[in-house]
Design a protein around this motif. Structure first.
Motif, PDB file in Angstrom:
ATOM      1  N   TRP A   2       8.549  17.231  38.022  1.00  0.00           N
ATOM      2  CA  TRP A   2       9.539  17.589  37.015  1.00  0.00           C
ATOM      3  C   TRP A   2      10.748  18.243  37.659  1.00  0.00           C
ATOM      4  N   GLU A   8       8.499  21.478  20.649  1.00  0.00           N
ATOM      5  CA  GLU A   8       7.761  20.970  21.790  1.00  0.00           C
ATOM      6  C   GLU A   8       8.635  20.004  22.594  1.00  0.00           C
ATOM      7  N   ARG A   9       8.233  19.826  23.845  1.00  0.00           N
ATOM      8  CA  ARG A   9       8.935  18.876  24.697  1.00  0.00           C
ATOM      9  C   ARG A   9       8.730  17.468  24.141  1.00  0.00           C
ATOM     10  N   GLU A  10       9.811  16.727  24.092  1.00  0.00           N
ATOM     11  CA  GLU A  10       9.826  15.419  23.448  1.00  0.00           C
ATOM     12  C   GLU A  10      10.253  14.349  24.446  1.00  0.00           C
ATOM     13  N   PHE A  37      12.886  13.747  29.234  1.00  0.00           N
ATOM     14  CA  PHE A  37      12.332  14.496  28.111  1.00  0.00           C
ATOM     15  C   PHE A  37      13.364  15.511  27.671  1.00  0.00           C
ATOM     16  N   ARG A  38      13.168  16.070  26.512  1.00  0.00           N
ATOM     17  CA  ARG A  38      14.034  17.145  26.057  1.00  0.00           C
ATOM     18  C   ARG A  38      13.222  18.149  25.243  1.00  0.00           C
ATOM     19  N   GLN A  39      13.727  19.359  25.242  1.00  0.00           N
ATOM     20  CA  GLN A  39      13.064  20.415  24.487  1.00  0.00           C
ATOM     21  C   GLN A  39      14.112  21.272  23.804  1.00  0.00           C
ATOM     22  N   TYR A  84      17.317  19.105  28.768  1.00  0.00           N
ATOM     23  CA  TYR A  84      16.841  17.790  29.161  1.00  0.00           C
ATOM     24  C   TYR A  84      16.214  17.870  30.549  1.00  0.00           C
ATOM     25  N   TYR A  85      15.053  17.251  30.662  1.00  0.00           N
ATOM     26  CA  TYR A  85      14.302  17.247  31.903  1.00  0.00           C
ATOM     27  C   TYR A  85      14.083  15.818  32.383  1.00  0.00           C
ATOM     28  N   GLY A 117      15.608  20.968  34.545  1.00  0.00           N
ATOM     29  CA  GLY A 117      16.219  20.928  33.230  1.00  0.00           C
ATOM     30  C   GLY A 117      17.701  21.221  33.257  1.00  0.00           C
ATOM     31  N   PRO A 141       3.996  13.907  28.542  1.00  0.00           N
ATOM     32  CA  PRO A 141       4.222  14.816  29.678  1.00  0.00           C
ATOM     33  C   PRO A 141       3.096  14.791  30.704  1.00  0.00           C
TER      34      PRO A 141
END
Length: 122
Positions: free
Chosen positions: A112, A43-45, A36-38, A92-93, A115, A106
């Protein structure tokens, strides 16, 4: 499961970067792993994921540029990012889903990482 993401940094537009996510635990191979990325103020995407069977799936904006892979022997998942664009700038997560083949939200992920920041200069 503990996740540790690494590999972020500053790169020029058009360049490449590879992120890694190292996982603890013996059952890594059973998890769907996601990236994911924010970006600031957003918002987290979902970026993409890889199932326990190594099937990959991506959000449209990164298809053809990003590739996810996993090495179960090393308990590690990778995100190879090519042809980077300014709009790819984000934290990035990595995340792990126990029951999540094709998971992309999510809430479907159970664990998780912390990041890692990717900054793409234009």
């Amino acid at each position: 499961v503990q996740l540790q993401a690494s590999g972020g940094g500053l790169v020029q537009a058009g360049g490449s970067l590879r992120l890694s996510c190292a996982a603890s635990g013996r059952t890594f191979s059973r998890y769907t792993m996601g990236w994911f990325r924010q970006a600031p103020g957003k918002e987290r995407e979902f970026v993409g994921g890889i199932t326990s069977g190594a099937y990959t799936y991506y959000v449209d904006s990164v298809k053809g540029r990003f590739t996810i892979s996993r090495d179960n022997a090393k308990n590690t998942v990778y995100l190879q990012m090519n042809s980077l664009k300014f709009e790819d700038t984000a934290v990035y997560y990595c995340a792990a889903a126990r029951d999540g083949s094709w998971a992309q939200f999510p809430g479907e992920y159970d664990y998780w990482g912390q990041g890692t920041l990717v900054t793409v200069s234009s």
